[in-house]
Design a protein around this motif. Structure first.
Motif, PDB file in Angstrom:
ATOM      1  N   GLU A  82      16.160   5.271  -4.541  1.00 54.69           N
ATOM      2  CA  GLU A  82      14.772   5.097  -4.114  1.00 54.69           C
ATOM      3  C   GLU A  82      14.065   4.044  -4.967  1.00 54.69           C
ATOM      4  OE1 GLU A  82      14.730   9.843  -3.040  1.00 54.69           O
ATOM      5  OE2 GLU A  82      14.237   9.067  -5.022  1.00 54.69           O
ATOM      6  N   ARG A  83      14.854   3.194  -5.597  1.00 53.67           N
ATOM      7  CA  ARG A  83      14.323   2.226  -6.559  1.00 53.67           C
ATOM      8  C   ARG A  83      13.266   1.311  -5.932  1.00 53.67           C
ATOM      9  NH1 ARG A  83      16.225   1.257 -11.205  1.00 53.67           N
ATOM     10  NH2 ARG A  83      18.241   2.205 -10.720  1.00 53.67           N
ATOM     11  N   ALA A  84      13.588   0.691  -4.814  1.00 54.93           N
ATOM     12  CA  ALA A  84      12.647  -0.243  -4.195  1.00 54.93           C
ATOM     13  C   ALA A  84      11.441   0.479  -3.610  1.00 54.93           C
ATOM     14  CB  ALA A  84      13.348  -1.061  -3.112  1.00 54.93           C
ATOM     15  N   THR A  85      11.647   1.667  -3.050  1.00 55.18           N
ATOM     16  CA  THR A  85      10.534   2.430  -2.488  1.00 55.18           C
ATOM     17  C   THR A  85       9.545   2.819  -3.576  1.00 55.18           C
ATOM     18  OG1 THR A  85      11.973   3.311  -0.753  1.00 55.18           O
ATOM     19  CG2 THR A  85       9.897   4.458  -1.138  1.00 55.18           C
ATOM     20  N   MET A  86      10.057   3.282  -4.717  1.00 52.40           N
ATOM     21  CA  MET A  86       9.173   3.630  -5.829  1.00 52.40           C
ATOM     22  C   MET A  86       8.423   2.397  -6.333  1.00 52.40           C
ATOM     23  SD  MET A  86      11.468   6.345  -8.014  1.00 52.40           S
ATOM     24  CE  MET A  86      11.412   8.108  -7.608  1.00 52.40           C
ATOM     25  N   GLY A  87       9.109   1.254  -6.404  1.00 55.12           N
ATOM     26  CA  GLY A  87       8.452   0.020  -6.821  1.00 55.12           C
ATOM     27  C   GLY A  87       7.367  -0.400  -5.841  1.00 55.12           C
ATOM     28  N   SER A  88       7.625  -0.204  -4.553  1.00 56.96           N
ATOM     29  CA  SER A  88       6.639  -0.559  -3.543  1.00 56.96           C
ATOM     30  C   SER A  88       5.430   0.364  -3.589  1.00 56.96           C
ATOM     31  CB  SER A  88       7.280  -0.508  -2.150  1.00 56.96           C
ATOM     32  OG  SER A  88       8.238  -1.537  -2.002  1.00 56.96           O
ATOM     33  N   LEU A  89       5.642   1.632  -3.886  1.00 55.39           N
ATOM     34  CA  LEU A  89       4.515   2.554  -4.026  1.00 55.39           C
ATOM     35  C   LEU A  89       3.617   2.134  -5.196  1.00 55.39           C
ATOM     36  CD1 LEU A  89       6.386   5.936  -3.421  1.00 55.39           C
ATOM     37  CD2 LEU A  89       4.546   5.008  -1.995  1.00 55.39           C
ATOM     38  N   ALA A  90       4.230   1.698  -6.291  1.00 53.68           N
ATOM     39  CA  ALA A  90       3.451   1.209  -7.432  1.00 53.68           C
ATOM     40  C   ALA A  90       2.683  -0.053  -7.050  1.00 53.68           C
ATOM     41  CB  ALA A  90       4.372   0.932  -8.618  1.00 53.68           C
ATOM     42  N   SER A  91       3.323  -0.940  -6.295  1.00 55.34           N
ATOM     43  CA  SER A  91       2.659  -2.171  -5.862  1.00 55.34           C
ATOM     44  C   SER A  91       1.514  -1.878  -4.907  1.00 55.34           C
ATOM     45  CB  SER A  91       3.674  -3.096  -5.183  1.00 55.34           C
ATOM     46  OG  SER A  91       4.667  -3.520  -6.089  1.00 55.34           O
ATOM     47  N   LEU A  92       1.707  -0.891  -4.033  1.00 53.42           N
ATOM     48  CA  LEU A  92       0.641  -0.519  -3.099  1.00 53.42           C
ATOM     49  C   LEU A  92      -0.594  -0.038  -3.857  1.00 53.42           C
ATOM     50  CD1 LEU A  92      -0.520   0.087  -0.315  1.00 53.42           C
ATOM     51  CD2 LEU A  92       0.689   2.290  -0.366  1.00 53.42           C
ATOM     52  N   LEU A  93      -0.390   0.830  -4.837  1.00 52.48           N
ATOM     53  CA  LEU A  93      -1.518   1.314  -5.632  1.00 52.48           C
ATOM     54  C   LEU A  93      -2.188   0.147  -6.355  1.00 52.48           C
ATOM     55  CD1 LEU A  93      -3.212   3.623  -6.754  1.00 52.48           C
ATOM     56  CD2 LEU A  93      -1.473   3.949  -8.531  1.00 52.48           C
ATOM     57  N   GLY A  94      -1.383  -0.787  -6.858  1.00 54.69           N
ATOM     58  CA  GLY A  94      -1.939  -1.954  -7.534  1.00 54.69           C
ATOM     59  C   GLY A  94      -2.778  -2.812  -6.597  1.00 54.69           C
ATOM     60  N   SER A  95      -2.316  -2.994  -5.357  1.00 54.99           N
ATOM     61  CA  SER A  95      -3.060  -3.801  -4.383  1.00 54.99           C
ATOM     62  C   SER A  95      -4.405  -3.162  -4.045  1.00 54.99           C
ATOM     63  CB  SER A  95      -2.231  -3.969  -3.110  1.00 54.99           C
ATOM     64  OG  SER A  95      -1.067  -4.732  -3.357  1.00 54.99           O
ATOM     65  N   VAL A  96      -4.393  -1.835  -3.895  1.00 49.00           N
ATOM     66  CA  VAL A  96      -5.647  -1.130  -3.594  1.00 49.00           C
ATOM     67  C   VAL A  96      -6.629  -1.286  -4.754  1.00 49.00           C
ATOM     68  CG1 VAL A  96      -6.695   1.131  -3.207  1.00 49.00           C
ATOM     69  CG2 VAL A  96      -4.559   0.526  -2.039  1.00 49.00           C
ATOM     70  N   LEU A  97      -6.153  -1.072  -5.985  1.00 51.11           N
ATOM     71  CA  LEU A  97      -7.019  -1.228  -7.147  1.00 51.11           C
ATOM     72  C   LEU A  97      -7.503  -2.663  -7.301  1.00 51.11           C
ATOM     73  CD1 LEU A  97      -5.466   0.950 -10.009  1.00 51.11           C
ATOM     74  CD2 LEU A  97      -7.672   1.236  -8.895  1.00 51.11           C
ATOM     75  N   TYR A  98      -6.633  -3.605  -7.021  1.00 53.80           N
ATOM     76  CA  TYR A  98      -6.989  -5.023  -7.100  1.00 53.80           C
ATOM     77  C   TYR A  98      -8.183  -5.317  -6.189  1.00 53.80           C
ATOM     78  CZ  TYR A  98      -6.400 -10.138  -6.916  1.00 53.80           C
ATOM     79  OH  TYR A  98      -6.599 -11.494  -6.993  1.00 53.80           O
ATOM     80  N   GLY A  99      -8.100  -4.836  -4.943  1.00 50.73           N
ATOM     81  CA  GLY A  99      -9.179  -5.076  -3.997  1.00 50.73           C
ATOM     82  C   GLY A  99     -10.483  -4.447  -4.438  1.00 50.73           C
ATOM     83  N   VAL A 100     -10.420  -3.214  -4.915  1.00 50.20           N
ATOM     84  CA  VAL A 100     -11.632  -2.509  -5.355  1.00 50.20           C
ATOM     85  C   VAL A 100     -12.249  -3.216  -6.564  1.00 50.20           C
ATOM     86  CG1 VAL A 100     -12.505  -0.370  -6.349  1.00 50.20           C
ATOM     87  CG2 VAL A 100     -10.884  -0.287  -4.448  1.00 50.20           C
ATOM     88  N   VAL A 101     -11.414  -3.567  -7.527  1.00 52.35           N
ATOM     89  CA  VAL A 101     -11.913  -4.217  -8.750  1.00 52.35           C
ATOM     90  C   VAL A 101     -12.473  -5.603  -8.437  1.00 52.35           C
ATOM     91  CG1 VAL A 101     -11.226  -5.163 -11.003  1.00 52.35           C
ATOM     92  CG2 VAL A 101     -10.414  -2.916 -10.291  1.00 52.35           C
ATOM     93  N   ALA A 102     -11.790  -6.360  -7.581  1.00 52.68           N
ATOM     94  CA  ALA A 102     -12.264  -7.703  -7.229  1.00 52.68           C
ATOM     95  C   ALA A 102     -13.619  -7.637  -6.536  1.00 52.68           C
ATOM     96  CB  ALA A 102     -11.236  -8.389  -6.330  1.00 52.68           C
ATOM     97  N   LEU A 103     -13.764  -6.695  -5.606  1.00 52.62           N
ATOM     98  CA  LEU A 103     -15.035  -6.540  -4.909  1.00 52.62           C
ATOM     99  C   LEU A 103     -16.142  -6.135  -5.879  1.00 52.62           C
ATOM    100  CD1 LEU A 103     -16.722  -6.395  -2.336  1.00 52.62           C
ATOM    101  CD2 LEU A 103     -15.909  -4.044  -2.012  1.00 52.62           C
ATOM    102  N   GLY A 104     -15.848  -5.157  -6.733  1.00 58.65           N
ATOM    103  CA  GLY A 104     -16.847  -4.715  -7.703  1.00 58.65           C
ATOM    104  C   GLY A 104     -17.248  -5.822  -8.664  1.00 58.65           C
ATOM    105  N   ALA A 105     -16.256  -6.596  -9.129  1.00 59.94           N
ATOM    106  CA  ALA A 105     -16.545  -7.695 -10.053  1.00 59.94           C
ATOM    107  C   ALA A 105     -17.391  -8.771  -9.379  1.00 59.94           C
ATOM    108  CB  ALA A 105     -15.241  -8.299 -10.567  1.00 59.94           C
TER     109      ALA A 105
END
Length: 406
Positions: A337-360
């Motif tokens: 499940e190596r790639a799936t776990m990596g993609s889940l981490a990337s998904l969370l990062g993308s969501v946080l990126y969008g929220v932080v960018a908008l807030g900033a």
């Protein structure tokens, strides 16, 4: 069907081949001469900077939406095939950019690029780790990952310089057209990659596979915290969109290119020495040290801006910290499940990126650019206690890893 017996030396030969090909793949993949002028080109084609900014947002959303499905594809259908698919889709995206007469085709192209990025996210790191794992050389991951990732920085620096010259001599569209060539080379390189052999049975269904990956992250303390660290560090990269405004207030406009080149050079050096540093400090301690260095440097640069601040601003330890983070994650991910776990981490990062960018962006409009960058820094600071916990856990008598059952 059982896998064929391995030929003596074949696994080591596969390591050399795949590491070399991944390095060139990363170089060609990021050799996009239109990078510094992408927003300008989109605005020229659409006639609106608002539309151009919207297209960039759609690209990010497309990548986020495709993250988990493409991670599952990689785990179930193979690393090489996923890599090739991503390269083919990226060529189609660039062809769309070059041929676009207006907004419609650009919209299709940014969606395709987001999908291609997601196909590579998680997959290519997993391919490298699995290749080393097959040869019993997974401890070499930091060294090889550092060298492979350093090629991004060389490509970004060279492409930016050449793209600016081409745009001045011909046109913005000519820059985009010429950027198709390196993406075609990515397809050819990906075809030459050899599939690493992964042992262990697959889950019976896609949903079962995804559920197993989610539970693996949820129930594993180190993996859970490292996933958050990864996402928080990625959200901090939203500062790259606002940092040029800060630097332009301290340096002349003509020096912004030199500032970017300097940043790529520092990152390149960090990636190249990451294996040496991690070999002596260990990945958890290296990650913690790198986060401390970056946070202190950024706070000093922003709290009292001087002409030296642009040199400190950013992530001086980005290369070393990134490879340390990848090393900890890859060691804790399960093989199947190596790639799936990596993609889940990337998904969370993308969501946080969008929220932080908008807030900033909202903070910048109301209180200024320094306040916006400090807001981003405050979010990234949350990663420090998490990295400290991972460091302390890894230093315990039991090594703290508690690796998920494979």
């Amino acid at each position: 069907m059982s896998a064929p017996p391995s030929v003596p030396g074949s696994a080591d030969q596969k390591v050399s081949r795949n590491v070399r090909l991944l390095s060139w793949f990363n170089f060609f993949g990021d050799f996009r001469m239109y990078g510094p002028i992408m927003v300008i080109y989109f605005a020229q084609v659409t006639g609106s900077y608002a539309a151009a900014a919207g297209l960039l947002a759609v690209k990010q959303l497309s990548s986020a939406a495709c993250e988990v499905p493409t991670g599952v594809v990689s785990d179930r259908l193979g690393r090489r095939g996923t890599m090739i698919a991503g390269a083919v889709v990226m060529v189609a995206a660039h062809a769309g950019y070059a041929a676009a007469p207006g907004y419609g085709l650009l919209l299709v192209a940014v969606v395709l690029e987001g999908a291609a990025t997601a196909l590579w996210s998680g997959n290519n790191e997993s391919l490298l780790y699995d290749t080393l794992l097959e040869a019993g050389r997974e401890e070499e991951f930091p060294r090889h990952a550092g060298r492979v990732n350093s090629m991004f920085q060389i490509a970004l620096a060279l492409a930016a310089a050449i793209g600016g010259a081409v745009a001045g001599a011909w046109s913005l569209r000519a820059v985009v057209v010429l950027s198709i060539g390196p993406q075609i080379l990515c397809v050819l390189v990906a075809v030459l990659v050899r599939e690493p052999r992964v042992t262990g049975p697959l889950e019976s269904t896609v949903l079962t596979h995804l559920g197993s990956a989610l539970r693996g992250i949820r129930d594993h303390p180190v993996l859970r915290r490292m996933t958050l660290v990864s996402a928080l560090r990625y959200s901090g990269e939203s500062a790259a969109q606002l940092s040029p405004v800060f630097v332009a207030g301290l340096w002349p406009l003509w020096a912004l290119g030199l500032w970017r080149t300097f940043g790529h050079g520092v990152a390149f050096a960090g990636f190249r020495i990451s294996g040496w540093v991690i070999g002596r400090l260990g990945p958890a301690r290296t990650l913690l040290s790198g986060e401390l260095v970056d946070n202190v440097a950024n706070v000093v640069a922003l709290v009292k801006p001087t002409v030296v601040s642009p040199v400190l601003l950013g992530s001086p330890a980005y290369g070393v910290s990134t490879i340390a983070q990848q090393t900890v994650l890859q060691r804790e991910f399960t093989d199947r499940e190596r790639a799936t776990m990596g993609s889940l981490a990337s998904l969370l990062g993308s969501v946080l990126y969008g929220v932080v960018a908008l807030g900033a962006g909202l903070v910048a409009d109301r209180w200024g650019i320094v306040a916006a960058l400090l807001t981003i820094q405050a979010v990234v600071l949350i990663a420090l206690p998490l990295a400290w916990w991972v460091h302390a856990h890894a230093s315990s008598p039991h090594d703290g890893a508690g690796t998920v059952a494979r």
